[in-house]
Scaffold this motif. Structure first.
Motif, short mmCIF file in Angstrom:
data_model
loop_
_atom_site.label_atom_id
_atom_site.label_comp_id
_atom_site.label_asym_id
_atom_site.label_seq_id
_atom_site.Cartn_x
_atom_site.Cartn_y
_atom_site.Cartn_z
N TRP A 241 13.25 17.74 -37.23
CA TRP A 241 12.06 18.19 -36.48
C TRP A 241 10.76 17.72 -37.15
CZ3 TRP A 241 12.92 23.21 -33.34
CH2 TRP A 241 12.01 23.27 -32.27
N GLY A 242 10.84 16.58 -37.85
CA GLY A 242 9.65 16.04 -38.49
C GLY A 242 9.20 16.84 -39.69
N GLN A 243 10.09 17.67 -40.24
CA GLN A 243 9.75 18.50 -41.39
C GLN A 243 10.82 18.32 -42.47
OE1 GLN A 243 7.89 22.44 -40.20
NE2 GLN A 243 8.98 21.96 -38.32
N PRO A 244 10.63 17.32 -43.33
CA PRO A 244 11.64 16.99 -44.33
C PRO A 244 12.02 18.15 -45.24
CG PRO A 244 9.99 15.24 -44.18
CD PRO A 244 9.49 16.39 -43.35
N ASP A 245 11.12 19.10 -45.47
CA ASP A 245 11.44 20.22 -46.34
C ASP A 245 12.58 21.07 -45.79
OD1 ASP A 245 9.42 20.81 -44.36
OD2 ASP A 245 9.25 22.81 -45.24
N ARG A 246 12.76 21.05 -44.47
CA ARG A 246 13.83 21.85 -43.86
C ARG A 246 15.22 21.23 -44.10
NH1 ARG A 246 11.10 24.56 -38.40
NH2 ARG A 246 9.35 25.46 -39.57
N GLU A 247 15.24 20.01 -44.59
CA GLU A 247 16.53 19.42 -44.94
C GLU A 247 17.16 20.16 -46.12
OE1 GLU A 247 16.00 15.29 -45.68
OE2 GLU A 247 15.10 14.89 -43.70
N GLN A 248 16.33 20.80 -46.92
CA GLN A 248 16.83 21.51 -48.09
C GLN A 248 17.33 22.91 -47.76
OE1 GLN A 248 16.97 19.62 -50.84
NE2 GLN A 248 16.01 18.04 -49.55
N SER A 249 16.79 23.51 -46.70
CA SER A 249 17.12 24.91 -46.40
C SER A 249 18.05 25.08 -45.20
CB SER A 249 15.83 25.71 -46.16
OG SER A 249 15.02 25.08 -45.18
N SER A 250 18.09 24.12 -44.29
CA SER A 250 18.97 24.22 -43.13
C SER A 250 20.42 23.96 -43.54
CB SER A 250 18.57 23.20 -42.06
OG SER A 250 17.25 23.43 -41.61
N ARG A 251 21.35 24.56 -42.81
CA ARG A 251 22.77 24.34 -43.05
C ARG A 251 23.40 23.82 -41.77
NH1 ARG A 251 25.20 29.61 -44.09
NH2 ARG A 251 23.34 30.49 -43.09
N TYR A 252 23.68 22.53 -41.74
CA TYR A 252 24.29 21.89 -40.59
C TYR A 252 25.66 21.36 -41.00
CZ TYR A 252 19.99 22.13 -37.86
OH TYR A 252 18.89 22.56 -37.15
N GLU A 253 26.70 21.83 -40.28
CA GLU A 253 28.07 21.62 -40.73
C GLU A 253 28.98 21.18 -39.59
OE1 GLU A 253 27.79 25.32 -43.96
OE2 GLU A 253 28.64 25.64 -41.96
N GLU A 254 30.01 20.42 -39.95
CA GLU A 254 31.04 20.02 -38.99
C GLU A 254 32.40 20.03 -39.67
OE1 GLU A 254 30.22 16.53 -36.29
OE2 GLU A 254 28.47 16.37 -37.63
N TYR A 255 33.41 20.22 -38.83
CA TYR A 255 34.78 20.05 -39.30
C TYR A 255 35.64 19.60 -38.12
CZ TYR A 255 39.53 20.87 -40.86
OH TYR A 255 40.85 20.70 -41.16
N GLY A 256 36.36 18.52 -38.31
CA GLY A 256 37.32 18.07 -37.31
C GLY A 256 36.71 17.59 -36.01
N SER A 257 35.47 17.09 -36.04
CA SER A 257 34.88 16.53 -34.82
C SER A 257 35.68 15.31 -34.38
CB SER A 257 33.42 16.13 -35.06
OG SER A 257 32.63 17.24 -35.42
N SER A 258 35.79 15.12 -33.07
CA SER A 258 36.53 13.98 -32.55
C SER A 258 35.82 13.40 -31.33
CB SER A 258 37.96 14.40 -32.17
OG SER A 258 37.94 15.39 -31.15
N GLY A 259 36.25 12.22 -30.93
CA GLY A 259 35.62 11.56 -29.80
C GLY A 259 34.56 10.57 -30.25
N PRO A 260 34.00 9.80 -29.29
CA PRO A 260 33.03 8.76 -29.64
C PRO A 260 31.79 9.27 -30.36
CG PRO A 260 33.80 8.49 -27.38
CD PRO A 260 34.33 9.81 -27.85
N GLY A 261 31.42 10.53 -30.15
CA GLY A 261 30.24 11.09 -30.80
C GLY A 261 30.49 11.62 -32.19
N ALA A 262 31.76 11.64 -32.60
CA ALA A 262 32.09 12.11 -33.95
C ALA A 262 31.93 10.93 -34.91
CB ALA A 262 33.52 12.63 -33.99
N CYS A 263 31.02 11.06 -35.85
CA CYS A 263 30.71 9.93 -36.72
C CYS A 263 30.36 10.46 -38.11
CB CYS A 263 29.53 9.15 -36.13
SG CYS A 263 29.10 7.63 -36.99
N PRO A 264 31.36 11.00 -38.84
CA PRO A 264 31.06 11.63 -40.12
C PRO A 264 30.36 10.70 -41.11
CG PRO A 264 33.43 11.31 -39.84
CD PRO A 264 32.80 11.07 -38.51
N GLU A 265 30.71 9.43 -41.08
CA GLU A 265 30.10 8.50 -42.02
C GLU A 265 28.66 8.17 -41.66
OE1 GLU A 265 31.79 6.20 -38.66
OE2 GLU A 265 32.52 7.84 -39.94
N GLY A 266 28.28 8.44 -40.41
CA GLY A 266 26.93 8.12 -39.97
C GLY A 266 25.98 9.30 -39.94
N ARG A 267 26.49 10.50 -40.22
CA ARG A 267 25.65 11.70 -40.16
C ARG A 267 24.58 11.68 -41.25
NH1 ARG A 267 27.49 12.25 -35.44
NH2 ARG A 267 28.85 14.00 -34.89
#
Length: 296
Positions: A241-267
């Protein structure tokens, strides 16, 4: 207590709000309101003082509650409604459940925030409900919420708010490119924000570059567990959201994503791929702090 709402004259209340308003003040008994098929063009409010309410439609495709307020619509006071007064269905009561119906805001794209369901209740359950809108389709206020086998669509921040909310086997649909599915405002210290279990994400034809979420507030928490994602989901996955400081406090997580939109190496590097052991902690009882809505 049982009430009927119907488009057929003489078959009960003709308006859902009329039925809700008829509940006597101080009523404690749970109320079931059966809603017959039809399109109910009305803005509906379930007041905080209401007893436990079940809105029970016959079919989610034919039982529809619909209105079209947006943030720029003028209210009775002559002032723009802004986001929080635009809801088609507004829930403030404890112990609310909706099943087998559609709730929609038809304001349309480009009109700004236009909420379909505004849910500000300590405990709320939605089963087999379609939530239709564009920007800010579903507001999840403080409390615990459970969405089971629901369909939710939109384009910008279409699931947003501070709730601990579990989405179980839901279908999320991106309507336009370069949108955002979630805008969580999880309170600091909350164990869980939005948890998606065994869901799927689709996009309209040609839709691409959609983000799984961006942090409305600094401590946003969102987890997608075993979610099937089509190509509408961008490889980066998450936006700051244009606020780099929130990269330190936000928790964004995935497990077992699949399909064309699943791109763990690109996250983005500040998101996490959970281990199997970590993902196993994301269960209904754990996320909802001991509350199991199936017995609700």
């Amino acid at each position: 207590m049982l009430m009927i709402v119907s488009k057929n004259a003489g078959e009960g209340f003709s308006s859902l709000q009329e039925a809700l308003d008829s509940i006597p003040p101080g009523e404690m008994q749970a109320v079931t309101i059966r809603i017959k098929p039809g399109i109910y063009e009305e803005k509906v409010t379930v007041v905080r003082e209401a007893p436990p309410i079940l809105l029970l439609g016959e079919d989610q495709h034919s039982t529809i509650i619909s209105w079209n307020d947006n943030a720029h619509t003028l209210g009775a006071d002559g002032e723009p409604l802004r986001t929080f007064r635009t809801g088609t269905l507004n829930v403030f009561a404890e112990g609310f459940t909706a099943e087998n119906l559609t709730i929609r805001n038809t304001s349309g794209p480009g009109t700004g925030q236009a909420v379909a369901a505004f849910v500000d209740a300590g405990q709320a359950v939605f089963r087999r409900v379609r939530l239709l809108g564009d920007q800010d389709t579903l507001y999840t206020g403080p409390g615990r919420q459970y969405y089971d086998d629901c369909y939710i669509e939109g384009d910008v921040d279409y699931i947003f708010g501070p709730a601990t909310a579990l989405f179980d086997r839901c279908h999320l649909h991106n309507k336009r490119s370069r949108g955002y599915i979630t805008a969580a405002s999880t309170p600091e210290g909350a164990a869980f924000g939005y948890v998606f279990l065994d869901c799927r994400i689709t996009g309209g034809e040609g839709v691409s570059e959609c983000y799984l979420g961006r942090p409305w507030r600094p401590y946003a928490h969102v987890a997608f567990i075993r979610t099937v994602m089509d190509g509408s989901v961008t490889g980066e996955g998450w936006h700051n959201w244009g606020q780099p400081d929130r990269e330190q406090s936000s928790r964004y997580e995935e497990y077992g994503s699949s399909g064309p939109g699943a791109c763990p190496e690109g996250r983005v590097a500040w998101s996490r791929q959970l281990t199997a052991q970590e993902a196993a902690q994301y269960r209904i009882l754990s996320v909802l702090d001991g509350w199991h809505p199936e017995g609700y």
